[in-house]
Design a protein around this motif. Structure first.
Motif, PDB file in Angstrom:
ATOM      1  N   ARG A 194      42.980  57.063  25.324  1.00  0.00           N
ATOM      2  CA  ARG A 194      43.807  56.838  26.666  1.00  0.00           C
ATOM      3  C   ARG A 194      43.379  57.788  27.609  1.00  0.00           C
ATOM      4  NH1 ARG A 194      50.001  56.895  26.045  1.00  0.00           N
ATOM      5  NH2 ARG A 194      50.007  54.682  25.115  1.00  0.00           N
ATOM      6  N   PRO A 195      42.898  57.585  28.636  1.00  0.00           N
ATOM      7  CA  PRO A 195      42.513  58.480  29.528  1.00  0.00           C
ATOM      8  C   PRO A 195      43.903  59.035  30.009  1.00  0.00           C
ATOM      9  CG  PRO A 195      41.397  56.575  30.169  1.00  0.00           C
ATOM     10  CD  PRO A 195      42.204  56.298  29.084  1.00  0.00           C
ATOM     11  N   PHE A 196      43.886  60.593  29.956  1.00  0.00           N
ATOM     12  CA  PHE A 196      45.201  61.374  30.395  1.00  0.00           C
ATOM     13  C   PHE A 196      45.269  61.801  31.806  1.00  0.00           C
ATOM     14  CE2 PHE A 196      42.350  64.644  28.970  1.00  0.00           C
ATOM     15  CZ  PHE A 196      42.430  65.439  29.505  1.00  0.00           C
ATOM     16  N   GLU A 197      46.347  61.793  32.298  1.00  0.00           N
ATOM     17  CA  GLU A 197      46.645  62.247  33.828  1.00  0.00           C
ATOM     18  C   GLU A 197      47.059  63.687  33.558  1.00  0.00           C
ATOM     19  OE1 GLU A 197      46.594  60.447  36.692  1.00  0.00           O
ATOM     20  OE2 GLU A 197      46.235  58.358  35.902  1.00  0.00           O
ATOM     21  N   ARG A 225      39.296  62.043  27.477  1.00  0.00           N
ATOM     22  CA  ARG A 225      38.826  62.357  28.986  1.00  0.00           C
ATOM     23  C   ARG A 225      40.081  62.043  29.950  1.00  0.00           C
ATOM     24  NH1 ARG A 225      35.745  64.886  27.264  1.00  0.00           N
ATOM     25  NH2 ARG A 225      33.742  63.908  26.339  1.00  0.00           N
ATOM     26  N   PRO A 226      39.968  63.016  30.998  1.00  0.00           N
ATOM     27  CA  PRO A 226      41.164  62.593  32.212  1.00  0.00           C
ATOM     28  C   PRO A 226      40.799  61.440  32.710  1.00  0.00           C
ATOM     29  CG  PRO A 226      39.251  64.237  32.837  1.00  0.00           C
ATOM     30  CD  PRO A 226      38.919  63.914  31.352  1.00  0.00           C
ATOM     31  N   ALA A 227      42.050  60.773  33.175  1.00  0.00           N
ATOM     32  CA  ALA A 227      41.777  59.538  34.019  1.00  0.00           C
ATOM     33  C   ALA A 227      41.001  59.825  35.390  1.00  0.00           C
ATOM     34  CB  ALA A 227      43.391  58.899  34.427  1.00  0.00           C
ATOM     35  N   GLU A 228      40.189  58.760  35.625  1.00  0.00           N
ATOM     36  CA  GLU A 228      39.720  58.901  36.843  1.00  0.00           C
ATOM     37  C   GLU A 228      40.317  59.522  37.924  1.00  0.00           C
ATOM     38  OE1 GLU A 228      36.950  55.301  37.477  1.00  0.00           O
ATOM     39  OE2 GLU A 228      36.693  56.537  39.624  1.00  0.00           O
ATOM     40  N   GLY A 229      39.743  60.791  38.844  1.00  0.00           N
ATOM     41  CA  GLY A 229      40.411  61.206  39.859  1.00  0.00           C
ATOM     42  C   GLY A 229      41.521  62.391  39.668  1.00  0.00           C
ATOM     43  N   SER A 230      41.779  62.342  38.134  1.00  0.00           N
ATOM     44  CA  SER A 230      42.870  63.185  37.693  1.00  0.00           C
ATOM     45  C   SER A 230      42.454  64.707  37.719  1.00  0.00           C
ATOM     46  CB  SER A 230      43.243  62.488  35.987  1.00  0.00           C
ATOM     47  OG  SER A 230      44.078  63.639  35.559  1.00  0.00           O
TER      48      SER A 230
END
Lengths: 341, 341, 341, 341
Positions: A194-197, A225-230
């Motif tokens: 789960r991509p994290f914020e 992996r960080p959420a996109e843009g995070s």
């Protein structure tokens, strides 16, 4: 019966326990012969092997690593093995081959099995991400090492008001991060699943500080992996040639948190410490049972399968089933853990 | 919702982890209130309790023992509790009671449940002998402590040519002896489930010495018993008043082996060391999951059951099922272990 | 008597053991009062303190961190403290101040002592680099953590034919690297006290591989530096802003070795794990003795000194002596260890 | 040069580390030959020995026990050795003998030395009771094992309101009990050096219970004895033949306390667990230094002495000095520990 055994892939506490168990069961229980191929499939192809008797496996139950060695093998040579597997089986006079290894090894085992070799697989991964078995040996040891590190970091984070980011193993599945994070009481857990914020992590730490809990420990899987843009400026660190080196998500996240929070954040990358050394009692028992059942399966001519833990039983599962998809952390487990971001 | 929690019975690593998890899930996840009764059912009957908030459970995840205390309760008073359980529930204004305990506690829990109290049980025993759940927390820690002891004894037995008899816990079920014996590579394992022949043990040790392996480690459950006639003069040690004291099977077996073998045999009785201290990562995760699911069950009005591990899932099992018979070591597991006598 | 106690500087296993010992000896042995200043000298200046009784120190002997907290203090504010130290002493009504800390703290302690404050120092550093005492508490724990890591890495390096570079703490003195390297049987040890030749390390590893020992473990102190010209392209890793980040000598050396050897080399940076968590028995005993003797010194009006271990005795050493120069690893110790480069 | 090495007496963590260090220093540092006698002086007399090279000592640094074995030797045969020591030295062609052992071994070493054999002793005892050296290897490991047990027992004693009596090793000197008792925070410590009053122990426990601390942990050395008249009915436990068996002071004290206090008291006898297994980092470093310096002493023809730790240095001490009297716990150390009865 003459049984060949080999270990392939990355290190994993419990490999020696499987080898010992195979030798014990085969020799004492059945009067078999056992030969061990050196450095994984390489030894099988290149004819490097040695007979294994009780003396060879004396005292190795609790020892990390593998007395047979392990090495990567190129895909081409594996295909070569599959094509010649009748010849190979005959050359060594083996009635069964027990390869002990992770996803790659089991895929190779399946190729050999499909090509007609009598194979009984034994699954191995500290990441616990092989389908078809509840657990794999090595995982409990890795979680134990990571938990002990988190325990130590927590007291120091607390008394010195720091944010600690612990990076643990788990490229595609976050089991080690999940369980060591839960066992260590990490305040944040980041998984590959789960991509994290980053914002949410920042907010959690700020709220802790506001409540007077002026520290936080975050446990992050190497594959998270960080959420996109995070984490907009996210980049790894580069060496003098511009190559990114040894800077996983743990280091990058610590840099990011320090920048945003204005508080000291330190990464701790546990690395290979999680892979080596004495296995826990749990892993020794599981490895020993796997070895025992692999020999029994060979005697039952139960080939093309691997040993698996289901509940409290050891059963046999088709190699095909084990390698089709990774066993990742399901949503319910993340929900339960409460601190997964 | 208002939830009462209590711990009863002998000590077990992971009790605090359950309490912490119950409080976290109830307060943070549901906005509940939690009260903790002191010293088990005694606190429930006598009105000794205190509210539990996040601060009360801070830092206890890795700590042994139980912050709520535990004490034995007479059967009469339990009956009293069952008879007044409507009144008790009302007095404390609790919508659910979560008792954490072993067979005795779960039997009491069942009595209260049958009498109408909204009960969600959490099973606890280092012995791993509760039916309906694959494992209980505390067991992994106990096995770990016993295995570490066997590891240490093995090197000293080997270099000093001794027979070591390690007595581990397990009055009615031999799980600790089985798994620590396997993990430690004990040469003999004696379980309550199968009376052992002293002759066979003697023979095994003699054969080892004959083969040049001049040492042996035997792991015996406290509840193991020699087969009838197998240890004819067997008696415990007595104090000055003729009372048998603190001399379990481990001590008696060491005396017997020393006499018959004419070689030094030393007993090591691990005792309460197996029950206390920091739980392993495995036990902390299992205890945390049990606590979380107990609160969820309470919110689902899923009463009269206890939490249980089945495979990798936590499920609910009727208390009735859990307490009807002990989960003992089945024959297959003894067969697998190879060194069970 | 009224005694103030504070902890300053980085984390160190055993701080709580000293605090507990001071409180025990002062209250039980002398009927004193003890107050604890929070966050080091900051608490002294800002008036943040609390009385400490036996309950406050119950259960902290084996706990990492410090219940009093710790924080850095700017030099200016320390000067302010020195200038007002008569006023400070009076404000809190203390007859003695026991600051527990490293070189910086002891230097501050000396300033306050010179300015007239009744000070008894207790030296603290995991680096073991304070002059005047044979050992400091925390060091044994740090060496233990590092040694366990090396033990684990060795088995994995061996079975997977890898070079492992373990970076341990020690900015100015290499004690941790020396002793954990010796205890773990590292094949190379690099210390701040002696610039190392990368060529010699490369040669050592190559010779090992040539002899069939296809692995090596190198233990490097974070303060170790290559000899001039020995690692010509050496540079740290930089983030997207061009700042060097978190890349100590361990990482750089692993990159260098991998490049020159053409073999996989992996860095493991143990970091803060060495600073936190349960102290070893050795450190608990030393910390407890230091606390006890600090109180005795206060009662003897033996001020301006710090506690020190000399042989098996605890003695008092002038603060001046302790802070004039670091205790670094002497040549004889490097010679003895044989693998120092 | 040709060096003989042997290990004698009881097991002690670190023996293998000394052997490894002797072989490394002699072979790599000096180009010597080393032979190892098996089972102590027995191997020397009976001609059982084997050459030791680097491969023989590979991987033994962290292993408990001794690869050379150990056995008791009758006084008569030792005299025989002394009488023939010229012949023996010649038979094996050794220029130096390095016996590693405790008081008995060092006394034997002195006899041989007086008779003209070129001997360099290495002191060994987990009890730490050899004069002339600040510490012996093995002691730190034993204290660590005992402390971990006390840590575990404390949480269980506290939550279950019990008195725990831990018996640790130490027949003539109470160092292990003193240091593990201090490190574990035992409420009572009983040493061989000072007969203890049972009344005082009873009073201490009663006062604790009165204060609400309803548990106590007492650490007693196996050689501790009650003051005359203090435990009037004291007797050991006897077997069916009337022989007292395996019932040391720990068991007897627990019976006595339970009787007098009317509260559950449980003995835990750690036994041989303290003697075996992986040595701590401290013990590995000390053992390695002892081995190194023993070889250096041999090359300096510095015979008739043993290696010793004094402060931070390894020095040589006459064997005569080492064996004249035991190093027992002095009054100051008991006073400091506060809980010695």
């Amino acid at each position: 019966m003459r049984i060949g055994v080999l270990t392939a892939g990355g290190d994993c506490p419990g490999l020696n326990a499987v080898i010992r168990s195979v030798v014990h069961r085969a020799l004492v229980g059945h009067g078999d012969e056992v030969i061990g191929f050196e450095d994984g499939f390489k030894g099988l192809l290149d004819g490097h092997y040695r007979p294994l008797d009780l003396n060879n496996v004396s005292g190795i139950l609790a020892r990390g690593g593998t007395i047979l060695g392990s090495a990567r093998l190129e895909r081409d040579r594996l295909r070569e093995a599959a094509e010649n597997c009748g010849e190979l089986t005959e050359r060594y006079g083996i009635d069964a081959l027990i390869p002990i290894g992770g996803e790659g090894t089991l895929t190779a085992a399946r190729m050999l099995s499909d090509a007609g070799m009598p194979v009984v697989g034994v699954p191995k991964t500290i990441d616990n991400d092989i389908s078809g078995t509840d657990r794999t040996f090595g995982f409990d040891t890795a979680v134990g090492v990571a938990t002990e590190a988190i325990d130590r970091l927590k007291t120091t984070a607390e008394s010195h008001q720091r944010v600690m980011v612990v990076e643990v193993m788990g490229r595609h599945a976050g089991w080690i991060a999940l369980e060591s994070g839960m066992a260590g009481g990490a305040h944040g857990i980041c998984l590959p699943e789960r991509p994290f914020e980053v914002d949410s992590l920042v907010k959690m730490v700020e709220e802790r500080f506001a409540r007077g809990k002026k520290f936080a420990v975050i446990c992050v899987a190497e594959g998270a992996r960080p959420a996109e843009g995070s984490m907009p400026y996210e980049k790894g660190l580069v060496d003098q040639f511009g190559h990114e080196r040894f800077t996983g998500i743990g280091t990058r996240l610590a840099i990011e948190l320090e920048t945003r929070l204005g508080k000291e954040a330190r990464p701790v990358i546990l690395g290979h410490v999680q892979r080596g050394g004495t296995p826990t009692a749990y892993d020794r028992v599981l490895a020993t049972r796997f070895g025992w059942h692999a020999v029994e399966a060979a005697h039952r001519q139960d080939f093309g399968n691997m040993t698996a833990l289901r509940g409290t039983d050891i059963t046999m599962v088709p190699l095909a089933e084990a390698v089709t998809e990774l066993k990742t952390v399901p949503d319910e487990r993340m929900y339960e853990a409460e601190s997964v971001f």
